[in-house]
Design an enzyme around this catalytic site. Structure first.
Site, mmCIF file in Angstrom:
data_model
loop_
_atom_site.group_PDB
_atom_site.id
_atom_site.type_symbol
_atom_site.label_atom_id
_atom_site.label_comp_id
_atom_site.label_asym_id
_atom_site.label_seq_id
_atom_site.Cartn_x
_atom_site.Cartn_y
_atom_site.Cartn_z
ATOM 1 N N HIS A 196 0.973 -1.407 -0.038
ATOM 2 C CA HIS A 196 0.065 0.012 -0.021
ATOM 3 C C HIS A 196 0.999 1.230 -0.037
ATOM 4 C CE1 HIS A 196 -3.256 -2.981 0.936
ATOM 5 N NE2 HIS A 196 -3.782 -2.236 0.271
ATOM 6 N N GLU A 440 -10.561 -11.201 -4.406
ATOM 7 C CA GLU A 440 -9.068 -11.176 -4.018
ATOM 8 C C GLU A 440 -8.572 -12.309 -3.548
ATOM 9 O OE1 GLU A 440 -8.703 -7.244 -2.451
ATOM 10 O OE2 GLU A 440 -10.368 -7.482 -1.012
ATOM 11 N N CYS A 511 -9.872 -3.459 -10.204
ATOM 12 C CA CYS A 511 -9.228 -2.199 -9.645
ATOM 13 C C CYS A 511 -7.954 -2.612 -8.883
ATOM 14 C CB CYS A 511 -10.235 -1.805 -8.397
ATOM 15 S SG CYS A 511 -10.464 -3.151 -7.069
HETATM 16 C C1 PEP Z 1 -6.303 -5.172 -4.517
HETATM 17 O O1 PEP Z 1 -5.996 -6.104 -3.824
HETATM 18 O O2 PEP Z 1 -6.147 -5.459 -5.626
HETATM 19 C C2 PEP Z 1 -6.947 -4.014 -3.987
HETATM 20 C C3 PEP Z 1 -7.430 -3.323 -5.108
HETATM 21 O O3 PEP Z 1 -7.082 -3.608 -2.792
HETATM 22 P P1 PEP Z 1 -5.696 -3.314 -1.849
HETATM 23 O O4 PEP Z 1 -4.813 -2.837 -2.973
HETATM 24 O O5 PEP Z 1 -6.233 -2.064 -1.296
HETATM 25 O O6 PEP Z 1 -5.553 -4.388 -0.805
HETATM 26 MG MG MG Z 2 -6.989 -5.769 -1.620
#
Ligand code: PEP
Ligand code: MG
Length: 577
Positions: A196, A440, A511
């Site tokens: 992140h 996911e 996403c």
């Molecule tokens: C992902 O896991 O691809 C996602 C969009 O969520 P995050 O990156 O916030 O875990």
């Molecule tokens: Mg995620």
């Protein structure tokens, strides 16, 4: 001496500027003995650090008043000044130095630990929360003791150079704070490319390199640095020739970016007439300005957990409602997909300490929807805020990390419960809100039945899907080379989910970071994807790929390509798509 260090390229572009070293372990100070005759000098050193910080805080207070900063900011600085002036902090450590003949840093931390323990015992929640202020003041004094008491703000003012943050590690909570500072780039020793921290760096559109292993100990404050965020290289103290070469490359990149701006108002339609929706990922409401600047088709992922970070208390229902409504209203009728709290793993919030368990394996632990279902009151508060904000536009609720049918059912029940609570309090809300789920976890992608039956849309989070499919921690640079979006298993899960959605007439978006990487745009279109969500800074580059693509021809080629079993060839074939 010039030298280069290599790491993982996580946010493209070139930054040239001076190093600002960030210590993330300020409280782990050394403990050493001081000779009796040096004790007065050590006490004097401590007193000087206190007075340096006092002057610094007075300066911050003056700047806050002059710049019309909110009253809370001034009040916050006043609290810090009061804590600093308290004899328990500015006098007691002197006695510890005298009694133990120890260094000032250690004496200060001993005293802080005692004070913090007392704060923890307090009944009054407000006073208990002041514990964090004590820690912050102590951190400032420790910085002053180590001589690093210049503020970020002072460095910012050099017009010709960027400020480059160099850290051992940065948490997503640290990185999000850069949104309000003018940072040119950053490098860290730890971290993976879809952590992140890296994602926030991309959203800031500043060059960044992570996973450098040992960069921080080799760099000194104020060293001249070049961060090449496209190639994953850091150059320390470059000579004139290298510097000139990078300045030229930076200009060329700027030129390319400004050419892309011409695509801003163009429609994202393929050569054979397929409409592709290009939406944006955001972390905080003010990111919407960037979303509007590139004319995105909506917000495809609003990561609400950032609203819960870097604060001592949780945002209540009204505060959350205001934040969500601001985004929905700013998007003026375009869809806004807001994800419920995805806290846990690398995203932590100190306001949740106490309810957050120390998990032995946080990525596999009580994160995201698992955490929310374990804390229904916290979840209901967010759901009420979301439902209320839905009254002002096209808001969709997206639920992260679902794997089990019972998790979907419990979530839907809680949403109904939140609606009932709002009916009783006579609040306006969206009765017919769309609820979707993130795909996911491989188990979800392999058993989509309940998702397609109970939810109105799906969004594939490739960052976690890849992490869990290939069993590699996305934040760990030691296994970053194994993080492969083109692994046949990953492609099968992504492609299978898109196709299942098409068959069931349930919209599917991607996403995760894969959606914003222009080298995968044609592949995803060929798989049948029609909805992408990415950081606003990536939208124009992806649009460029869309307008040059022939969806029908890509579908045939990709189907053939995915039948092959050789991952090494796949990369090559992808280039020829
Ligand atoms: C992902 O896991 O691809 C996602 C969009 O969520 P995050 O990156 O916030 O875990
Ligand atoms: Mg995620």
């Amino acid at each position: 001496m010039t030298f280069a260090i290599f790491g993982l390229a996580v946010s493209p572009g070139i930054a040239i500027g001076r190093a600002h070293l960030i210590s993330n372990a300020t409280l782990e100070v050394a403990h050493y003995a001081v000779k009796e005759r040096n004790v007065p000098a050590e006490i004097e050193r401590f007193a000087e650090a206190i007075s340096t910080v006092q002057t610094e805080l007075e300066g911050v207070r003056r700047e806050a008043s002059a710049s019309g900063a909110p009253a809370e900011m001034a009040a916050f600085v006043d609290i810090h000044s009061m804590i600093l002036a308290d004899p328990m902090l500015c006098e007691a450590p002197k006695q510890i130095i005298r009694d133990n003949r120890c260094n000032a840093e250690w004496a200060l931390v001993q005293q802080m630990e005692q004070l913090v323990a007392e704060f923890d015992q307090m009944e009054d929640a407000y006073l208990r929360e002041r514990r964090q202020d004590v820690v912050q003041v102590v951190e400032r004094v420790l910085k002053a003791l180590s001589g690093h008491h210049r503020k970020l703000g002072k460095r910012e003012q050099r017009a010709d150079e960027d400020l480059i943050v160099v850290a051992h590690d940065l948490s997503p909570a640290d990185t999000i704070q850069f949104k309000s500072l003018k940072i040119g780039g950053f490098v860290t020793d730890l971290g993976g490319s879809t952590s992140h921290t890296a994602i926030v760096a991309r959203s800031l559109a500043i060059p960044a390199v992570v996973g450098m292993h040992n960069a921080r100990p080799l760099i000194r404050d104020d060293d001249l640095l070049i961060v090449d965020g496209s190639r994953g290289v850091l150059i320390v103290e470059p000579d004139a020739k290298v510097l000139e070469e990078y300045r030229l490359r930076r200009e060329a990149l700027d030129l390319e970016r400004s050419k892309l701006k011409r695509l801003k108002s163009a429609k994202a339609i393929t050569l054979d007439g397929e409409h592709i929706s290009l939406q944006a990922n955001i972390e905080v409401p003010r990111d919407v300005d960037q979303v509007k600047a590139v004319e995105a088709d909506g917000v495809g992922l609003y990561r609400t957990e950032f609203l819960f970070m870097n604060r001592d208390t949780l945002p209540d229902e009204d505060e959350q409602f205001e934040a969500y409504r601001a985004v929905v209203k700013a998007m003026a009728g375009k869809p806004v997909t807001i994800r419920t709290l995805d806290i846990g793993a690398d995203k932590t919030a100190r306001a949740l300490r106490g309810t957050e368990r120390q998990s032995p394996n946080p990525a596999l632990g009580l994160r995201a929807i698992r955490y929310c279902l374990a804390e229904p009151q916290l979840f209901l508060t967010q759901l009420r805020a979301l439902l209320r904000a839905g009254h002002y536009g096209k808001l969709k609720i997206l639920v992260p990390m679902l794997a089990h049918t019972h998790e979907i059912e419990q979530t839907l029940l809680l949403i109904e419960h939140a609606k009932e609570q709002l009916r009783q309090t006579r609040h306006k809300f969206d009765e017919d809100v769309d609820v979707g789920g993130m795909i996911e976890i491989p188990a979800a992608a392999l058993a989509l039945g309940p998702f397609l039956k109970r939810l109105r849309f799906l969004s594939i989070g490739t960052n976690d899907l890849i992490q869990y499919t290939l069993a590699i921690d996305r934040t760990d640079e030691a296994v970053a080379h194994l993080y492969d979006p083109l692994h046949p298993a990953v492609l099968r899960l992504v492609g299978g989910t898109i196709q299942a959605g098409l068959k069931a007439d349930i919209p599917v978006a991607v996403c995760g970071e894969m959606a914003g990487d222009a080298q995968f745009t044609r592949l995803l279109i060929g798989m049948g994807l029609r909805q992408f969500s990415m950081h606003p800074s990536q939208i124009l580059e992806v649009k460029q790929q869309v307008v040059m693509a022939d969806a029908m021809a890509l579908s045939t080629k990709v189907t053939r390509l995915l039948r092959g079993e050789e991952p090494d060839k796949l990369r090559e074939q992808l280039e020829r798509l």
